[in-house]
Design a protein around this motif. Structure first.
Motif, PDB file in Angstrom:
ATOM      1  N   UNK A   1      -3.102  28.733  62.349  1.00 11.59           N
ATOM      2  CA  UNK A   1      -3.597  30.141  63.896  1.00 11.59           C
ATOM      3  C   UNK A   1      -2.567  30.011  64.753  1.00 11.59           C
ATOM      4  N   UNK A   2      -2.137  28.938  65.630  1.00 14.82           N
ATOM      5  CA  UNK A   2      -1.132  29.403  66.235  1.00 14.82           C
ATOM      6  C   UNK A   2       0.408  29.037  65.988  1.00 14.82           C
ATOM      7  N   UNK A   3       0.733  28.623  64.542  1.00 14.21           N
ATOM      8  CA  UNK A   3       2.185  28.904  63.811  1.00 14.21           C
ATOM      9  C   UNK A   3       2.286  30.543  63.109  1.00 14.21           C
ATOM     10  N   UNK A   4       1.128  30.353  63.325  1.00 14.18           N
ATOM     11  CA  UNK A   4       1.236  31.927  62.178  1.00 14.18           C
ATOM     12  C   UNK A   4       1.172  32.799  63.598  1.00 14.18           C
ATOM     13  N   UNK A   5       1.527  32.784  64.669  1.00 12.69           N
ATOM     14  CA  UNK A   5       1.393  33.644  66.079  1.00 12.69           C
ATOM     15  C   UNK A   5       0.470  34.618  65.740  1.00 12.69           C
ATOM     16  N   UNK A   6      -0.549  33.946  65.694  1.00  9.21           N
ATOM     17  CA  UNK A   6      -1.756  34.699  65.816  1.00  9.21           C
ATOM     18  C   UNK A   6      -2.701  34.812  67.949  1.00  9.21           C
ATOM     19  N   UNK A   7      -2.394  35.899  67.279  1.00 12.77           N
ATOM     20  CA  UNK A   7      -2.620  35.949  69.704  1.00 12.77           C
ATOM     21  C   UNK A   7      -4.182  34.913  69.931  1.00 12.77           C
ATOM     22  N   UNK A   8      -4.993  35.436  69.196  1.00 15.59           N
ATOM     23  CA  UNK A   8      -6.344  35.641  69.569  1.00 15.59           C
ATOM     24  C   UNK A   8      -6.630  34.094  69.309  1.00 15.59           C
ATOM     25  N   UNK A   9      -5.748  33.026  68.912  1.00 14.73           N
ATOM     26  CA  UNK A   9      -5.894  31.503  68.765  1.00 14.73           C
ATOM     27  C   UNK A   9      -4.747  30.880  70.013  1.00 14.73           C
ATOM     28  N   UNK A  10      -3.712  31.885  70.540  1.00 12.55           N
ATOM     29  CA  UNK A  10      -3.447  31.306  71.925  1.00 12.55           C
ATOM     30  C   UNK A  10      -4.905  31.407  72.832  1.00 12.55           C
ATOM     31  N   UNK A  11      -5.320  32.625  73.037  1.00 11.71           N
ATOM     32  CA  UNK A  11      -6.047  33.095  74.070  1.00 11.71           C
ATOM     33  C   UNK A  11      -7.578  31.573  73.846  1.00 11.71           C
ATOM     34  N   UNK A  12      -7.639  31.876  72.674  1.00 12.16           N
ATOM     35  CA  UNK A  12      -8.813  30.292  71.841  1.00 12.16           C
ATOM     36  C   UNK A  12      -8.308  28.689  72.943  1.00 12.16           C
ATOM     37  N   UNK A  13      -7.540  28.428  72.099  1.00 10.83           N
ATOM     38  CA  UNK A  13      -6.444  27.282  72.756  1.00 10.83           C
ATOM     39  C   UNK A  13      -6.931  27.753  74.572  1.00 10.83           C
ATOM     40  N   UNK A  14      -5.861  28.013  75.345  1.00 13.54           N
ATOM     41  CA  UNK A  14      -6.652  28.065  76.804  1.00 13.54           C
ATOM     42  C   UNK A  14      -8.074  27.816  77.013  1.00 13.54           C
ATOM     43  N   UNK A  15      -8.531  29.186  76.513  1.00 12.73           N
ATOM     44  CA  UNK A  15      -9.835  28.681  76.515  1.00 12.73           C
ATOM     45  C   UNK A  15     -10.956  27.370  76.242  1.00 12.73           C
ATOM     46  N   UNK A  16     -10.447  27.018  75.430  1.00  8.08           N
ATOM     47  CA  UNK A  16     -10.944  25.965  75.049  1.00  8.08           C
ATOM     48  C   UNK A  16     -10.507  24.683  75.670  1.00  8.08           C
ATOM     49  N   UNK A  17      -9.556  24.688  76.513  1.00  9.55           N
ATOM     50  CA  UNK A  17      -8.560  23.365  77.114  1.00  9.55           C
ATOM     51  C   UNK A  17      -8.046  23.349  78.454  1.00  9.55           C
ATOM     52  N   UNK A  18      -8.318  24.448  79.029  1.00  9.16           N
ATOM     53  CA  UNK A  18      -8.226  24.835  80.504  1.00  9.16           C
ATOM     54  C   UNK A  18      -9.044  24.336  81.680  1.00  9.16           C
ATOM     55  N   UNK A  19     -10.491  23.916  80.805  1.00  9.10           N
ATOM     56  CA  UNK A  19     -11.053  23.165  82.168  1.00  9.10           C
ATOM     57  C   UNK A  19     -10.787  21.771  82.140  1.00  9.10           C
ATOM     58  N   UNK A  20     -11.497  20.874  80.945  1.00 12.43           N
ATOM     59  CA  UNK A  20     -10.654  19.644  80.803  1.00 12.43           C
ATOM     60  C   UNK A  20      -9.077  19.494  81.961  1.00 12.43           C
ATOM     61  N   UNK A  21      -8.093  20.234  81.734  1.00 15.44           N
ATOM     62  CA  UNK A  21      -6.629  20.375  82.129  1.00 15.44           C
ATOM     63  C   UNK A  21      -6.575  20.989  82.843  1.00 15.44           C
ATOM     64  N   UNK A  22      -7.302  21.164  84.337  1.00 15.49           N
ATOM     65  CA  UNK A  22      -7.386  22.285  84.861  1.00 15.49           C
ATOM     66  C   UNK A  22      -7.938  20.451  86.242  1.00 15.49           C
ATOM     67  N   UNK A  23      -9.067  19.944  85.394  1.00 14.72           N
ATOM     68  CA  UNK A  23      -9.708  19.268  85.530  1.00 14.72           C
ATOM     69  C   UNK A  23      -8.906  17.852  85.951  1.00 14.72           C
TER      70      UNK A  23
END
Length: 187
Positions: A18-40
């Motif tokens: 989905x990211x490779x097909x430029x699905x905007x919702x996929x970008x949001x999903x990845x940010x929501x998924x990874x941000x807590x751990x990356x920010x930590x």
């Protein structure tokens, strides 16, 4: 999305497609998924909250820009973790707000027979001396932040983030012996 459950429940290959097909919702999903751990992670490596947030933002920008080159051999979150470490290192190197001090004076000295000249106190002996747990944590964080970057990063990745020696070496693109030596010196 809850960070712990989200990480376990997501479809890595589907999200990547989905990211490779430029699905905007996929970008949001990845940010929501990874941000807590990356920010930590970034908070442990950077001197301030603002610097940590900037490093995570830089990591996401770099990841999205380099998504076509991602080969998919690792999970997206693992790839982002490595990009975040690199973003933190780049920020630390570019800022150099304070000169690093040598840790040589903090390292134990050894006698010719290999024993330490002065035995070091154990952590529990220090804690029994009246320092409360919160004060001890703050003291340890303060001392870690004073370490030179090359030692601080290895210590954070190994002892705080829980990466093993091989993973740490791969993230930092150094040898296993380098990780072991820097970790020993940092500790």
């Amino acid at each position: 999305m809850n960070g712990a459950t989200a990480t376990a429940d997501y479809d890595d290959a589907g999200l990547l497609a989905r990211l490779r097909s430029n699905d905007e919702a996929a970008f949001d999903e990845l940010v929501d998924l990874a941000t807590p751990r990356l920010l930590s992670l970034a908070r442990k490596m950077m001197p301030s909250e603002a610097d940590a947030e900037d490093a995570v933002q830089d990591a996401f920008l770099n990841a999205f820009k380099n998504l076509p080159g991602f080969d998919g051999r690792s999970k997206l979150t693992t790839w982002l973790h490595q990009i975040t470490v690199n973003a933190c290192l780049m920020k630390l190197r570019s800022r150099r707000r304070r000169p690093e001090t040598s840790i040589d004076s903090l390292l134990p000295e050894y006698l010719p027979d290999g024993h330490q000249k002065k035995p070091q106190k154990r952590w529990h002996e220090i804690a029994e001396g009246g320092i409360e747990k919160a004060e001890m944590c703050e003291l340890v964080r303060s001392r870690i932040s004073e370490l030179p970057e090359q030692y601080r990063v290895v210590l954070v990745l190994r002892d705080v983030e829980g990466l093993d020696t091989e993973e740490t070496a791969a993230v930092l693109e150094v040898t296993l012996d380098t990780v072991r030596t820097r970790l020993h010196r940092a500790r």
